[in-house]
Design an enzyme around this catalytic site. Structure first.
Site, PDB file in Angstrom:
ATOM      1  N   TRP A  68       0.869  -1.184   0.000  1.00  0.00           N
ATOM      2  CA  TRP A  68       0.000   0.000   0.000  1.00  0.00           C
ATOM      3  C   TRP A  68       0.902   1.229   0.000  1.00  0.00           C
ATOM      4  O   TRP A  68       1.826   1.326   0.798  1.00  0.00           O
ATOM      5  CB  TRP A  68      -0.923   0.028   1.224  1.00  0.00           C
TER       6      TRP A  68
ATOM      7  N   GLU B 298      -2.967  -2.856  -2.516  1.00  0.00           N
ATOM      8  CA  GLU B 298      -4.130  -2.270  -1.822  1.00  0.00           C
ATOM      9  C   GLU B 298      -4.446  -0.879  -2.360  1.00  0.00           C
ATOM     10  O   GLU B 298      -3.615   0.027  -2.347  1.00  0.00           O
ATOM     11  CB  GLU B 298      -3.826  -2.177  -0.313  1.00  0.00           C
TER      12      GLU B 298
ATOM     13  N   LYS C 113      -6.928   2.729  -2.642  1.00  0.00           N
ATOM     14  CA  LYS C 113      -7.544   3.673  -1.712  1.00  0.00           C
ATOM     15  C   LYS C 113      -8.186   4.811  -2.485  1.00  0.00           C
ATOM     16  O   LYS C 113      -7.716   5.177  -3.553  1.00  0.00           O
ATOM     17  CB  LYS C 113      -6.453   4.197  -0.760  1.00  0.00           C
TER      18      LYS C 113
ATOM     19  N   ASP D 249      -9.825  -2.928   1.271  1.00  0.00           N
ATOM     20  CA  ASP D 249      -9.926  -2.434   2.649  1.00  0.00           C
ATOM     21  C   ASP D 249     -11.311  -1.806   2.781  1.00  0.00           C
ATOM     22  O   ASP D 249     -11.683  -0.953   1.963  1.00  0.00           O
ATOM     23  CB  ASP D 249      -8.808  -1.416   2.897  1.00  0.00           C
TER      24      ASP D 249
ATOM     25  N   HIS E 101     -11.754   1.980   2.360  1.00  0.00           N
ATOM     26  CA  HIS E 101     -11.108   2.669   1.235  1.00  0.00           C
ATOM     27  C   HIS E 101     -11.997   2.985   0.049  1.00  0.00           C
ATOM     28  O   HIS E 101     -11.513   3.149  -1.066  1.00  0.00           O
ATOM     29  CB  HIS E 101      -9.906   1.851   0.751  1.00  0.00           C
TER      30      HIS E 101
ATOM     31  N   HIS F  44      -9.000  -6.266   4.229  1.00  0.00           N
ATOM     32  CA  HIS F  44      -8.673  -5.520   5.441  1.00  0.00           C
ATOM     33  C   HIS F  44      -9.985  -5.103   6.076  1.00  0.00           C
ATOM     34  O   HIS F  44     -10.661  -4.207   5.565  1.00  0.00           O
ATOM     35  CB  HIS F  44      -7.870  -4.253   5.096  1.00  0.00           C
TER      36      HIS F  44
ATOM     37  N   ASP G 291     -12.030   7.431   6.245  1.00  0.00           N
ATOM     38  CA  ASP G 291     -11.254   6.208   6.495  1.00  0.00           C
ATOM     39  C   ASP G 291     -10.579   6.327   7.860  1.00  0.00           C
ATOM     40  O   ASP G 291      -9.370   6.409   7.975  1.00  0.00           O
ATOM     41  CB  ASP G 291     -10.224   6.031   5.369  1.00  0.00           C
TER      42      ASP G 291
ATOM     43  N   ASP H 257     -10.376   4.329  10.456  1.00  0.00           N
ATOM     44  CA  ASP H 257      -9.758   3.164  11.095  1.00  0.00           C
ATOM     45  C   ASP H 257     -10.215   2.945  12.531  1.00  0.00           C
ATOM     46  O   ASP H 257      -9.397   2.664  13.412  1.00  0.00           O
ATOM     47  CB  ASP H 257      -8.234   3.235  10.976  1.00  0.00           C
TER      48      ASP H 257
ATOM     49  N   ASP I 284      -7.361  -4.273   9.959  1.00  0.00           N
ATOM     50  CA  ASP I 284      -6.551  -3.066   9.771  1.00  0.00           C
ATOM     51  C   ASP I 284      -7.279  -1.866  10.365  1.00  0.00           C
ATOM     52  O   ASP I 284      -8.156  -1.298   9.730  1.00  0.00           O
ATOM     53  CB  ASP I 284      -6.286  -2.841   8.275  1.00  0.00           C
TER      54      ASP I 284
HETATM   55  C1  RNT Z   1      -4.007   2.743   4.850  1.00  0.00           C
HETATM   56  C2  RNT Z   1      -4.086   1.280   4.535  1.00  0.00           C
HETATM   57  C3  RNT Z   1      -2.980   0.440   5.085  1.00  0.00           C
HETATM   58  C4  RNT Z   1      -2.576   0.851   6.498  1.00  0.00           C
HETATM   59  C5  RNT Z   1      -1.656  -0.098   7.207  1.00  0.00           C
HETATM   60  C6  RNT Z   1      -1.037   0.527   8.402  1.00  0.00           C
HETATM   61  O1  RNT Z   1      -5.132   3.434   4.539  1.00  0.00           O
HETATM   62  O2  RNT Z   1      -5.314   0.773   4.937  1.00  0.00           O
HETATM   63  O3  RNT Z   1      -3.315  -0.907   4.999  1.00  0.00           O
HETATM   64  O4  RNT Z   1      -3.695   1.060   7.302  1.00  0.00           O
HETATM   65  O5  RNT Z   1      -0.756  -0.620   6.335  1.00  0.00           O
HETATM   66 ZN    ZN Z   2      -5.681  -1.353   4.826  1.00  0.00          ZN
END
Ligand code: RNT
Ligand code: ZN
Length: 431
Positions: free
Chosen positions: A197, A238, A240, A271, A274, A298, A306, A308, A338
């Protein structure tokens, strides 16, 4: 917190068995074996992300996460500050999470004995403590190159940069990471996922969207041209939609990686945080499985962005698991977490997300999919809908408790008492 389950484990076990007996019959009436669902779901590996344990700081001497368009907020006490703390916190969390687990590292969790080693120069030997631990605990490792929180990433561009020096530095980093991941795979006898990523992108609308994408493609081609045994490494990319500071343009968008993964026949990482806030990943699974060898998911939880937040048993998580089970291609999916929340007990954060994902998998495995598909084939869509509605109130909780009980993992919220005493004895001593 005290519950009946901690006060009297024997009585609790009996209660679990009693409730399960009835639940098992309810599922059997729909043609579903709950015993088999429990067994199958416990065997699915979930890759737990190490970075929840230390707020994505790593061991390079930083004290906060900076850059990359991602952000940790909160200052709950007890962050892990080194490899030993992170490993022992993780071990403790594992004891509260039922089923097969893996552990996912970022490259900046290298242990270099105080020596400064550039990210372009890291070697498998800098992960020997991790690999020894992985062998001893039988926990397989996964890996993530870290292309953020670093002066060479300050321009907002890494391998898509127009500056050859920057590009070379990060290409070397990515090559080094694949070497390390493959060493993990060899050490553990199971391929390590190496998930690429990058945060490359720009705050405002660029005039040239194409050139950075061409550079990204060419850099990936170079990185992936180094061949490793597929028994040791699984390459994933990955995408985004946007990040902080890359609101207008992200080089590695979904369409970019969808095309790239399809062309190169590598796995794609989806993810849950994302995509557009109202877009979920469930419907993408069957579409992508036709064109790529597999998916890494993820599980995260974006709240308005996003953000998290800790992944929970949400409709998004449940429908993604449902789609995977229905596809019959669970063997093509790598499950991972994640997220990073520094405002709550970090071990509880690991436990909550991991247990929720295992729970969503169990719910999916308990679905009477055959009955649903039969109704659909017969054109009886009202039957399909009625069944789906009925499934929502089946005695699912009793089967979940039984899964935990079978795995020797705490039932219900009894694990909270353990987390509290670990907080008192261990975490609160970290000043
Ligand atoms: C970031 C991605 C990635 C990170 C990690 C820390 O938006 O989701 O996967 O969160 O690698
Ligand atoms: Zn991620």
């Amino acid at each position: 917190m005290k519950t009946t389950f901690t006060k009297n484990p024997d009585a609790a076990g009996q209660l679990v068995e009693k409730a399960y007996e009835i639940a098992k019959e309810a599922y059997a009436a729909l043609g579903v074996s709950s015993d088999k669902a429990i067994k199958d779901v416990l065997a699915i590996p979930i890759s737990i992300h190490c970075w929840q344990g230390d707020d994505v700081v790593g061991f390079e001497g930083a004290d906060t996460l900076s850059g990359g368009g991602i952000l940790t907020t909160g200052n709950y006490p007890g962050r892990a500050r080194n490899g030993n703390e992170l490993r022992s916190d993780a071990e403790f969390a594992f004891s509260l999470i039922p089923g097969k687990k893996r552990f996912s590292l970022h490259s900046f969790y290298a242990e270099t004995n105080g020596k400064k080693v550039g990210r372009n120069e890291i070697q498998p030997e800098h992960f020997s403590a991790w690999m020894n631990w992985s062998k001893k605990k039988k926990i397989h490792l996964d890996f993530n190159p870290s292309l953020f929180a670093h002066p060479m990433a300050d321009s907002g561009y890494t391998i898509a940069s127009a500056d050859p020096k920057i590009r070379k530095f990060w290409i070397d980093h990515l090559k080094a990471c694949r070497r390390i991941a493959s060493a993990f795979g060899q050490n553990q006898g199971s391929p390590a996922v190496d998930n690429i990523w990058i945060a490359d992108g720009s705050k405002d609308y660029p005039a040239d969207r194409l050139s950075p994408r061409q550079r990204l493609r060419d850099a990936l081609d170079e990185i992936l041209s180094v061949k490793y045994l597929k028994e040791t490494i699984t390459d994933t990319v990955e995408s985004k939609l946007f990040g902080i500071g890359s609101e207008a343009y992200v080089v590695g968008s979904h369409e970019f990686y969808m095309g790239y993964a399809t062309q190169k026949q590598i796995k794609l990482c989806l993810d849950t945080g994302h995509f557009h806030p109202s877009e979920t990943i469930a419907d993408k699974i069957s579409a992508m499985l036709l064109f790529v060898p597999g998916l890494l998911i993820h599980f995260s939880r974006g709240l308005r962005w996003d953000s998290d937040h800790v992944a929970v048993f949400s409709d998004e998580m449940r429908t993604a698991c449902q789609e995977i089970k229905r596809s019959g291609e669970i063997n093509k999916i790598d499950f991972a977490l994640d997220y990073f929340d520094a405002s709550i007990n970090r071990i509880a954060a690991w436990v909550i997300g991991s247990r929720s994902l295992r729970k969503a998998l169990l719910e999916a495995y308990l679905e009477p999919t055959r009955l649903l598909v039969d109704a659909e084939k017969k054109g009886k869509n009202h039957e399909r809908l009625a069944l789906l509605e009925e499934c929502k109130t089946l005695p699912f909780g009793a089967v979940w408790d039984k899964l935990c009980h079978n795995a020797g993992s705490p039932v219900s919220t009894s694990w909270l008492a353990d987390v509290n005493s670990y907080e008192e004895k261990v975490l609160s001593q970290r000043k």
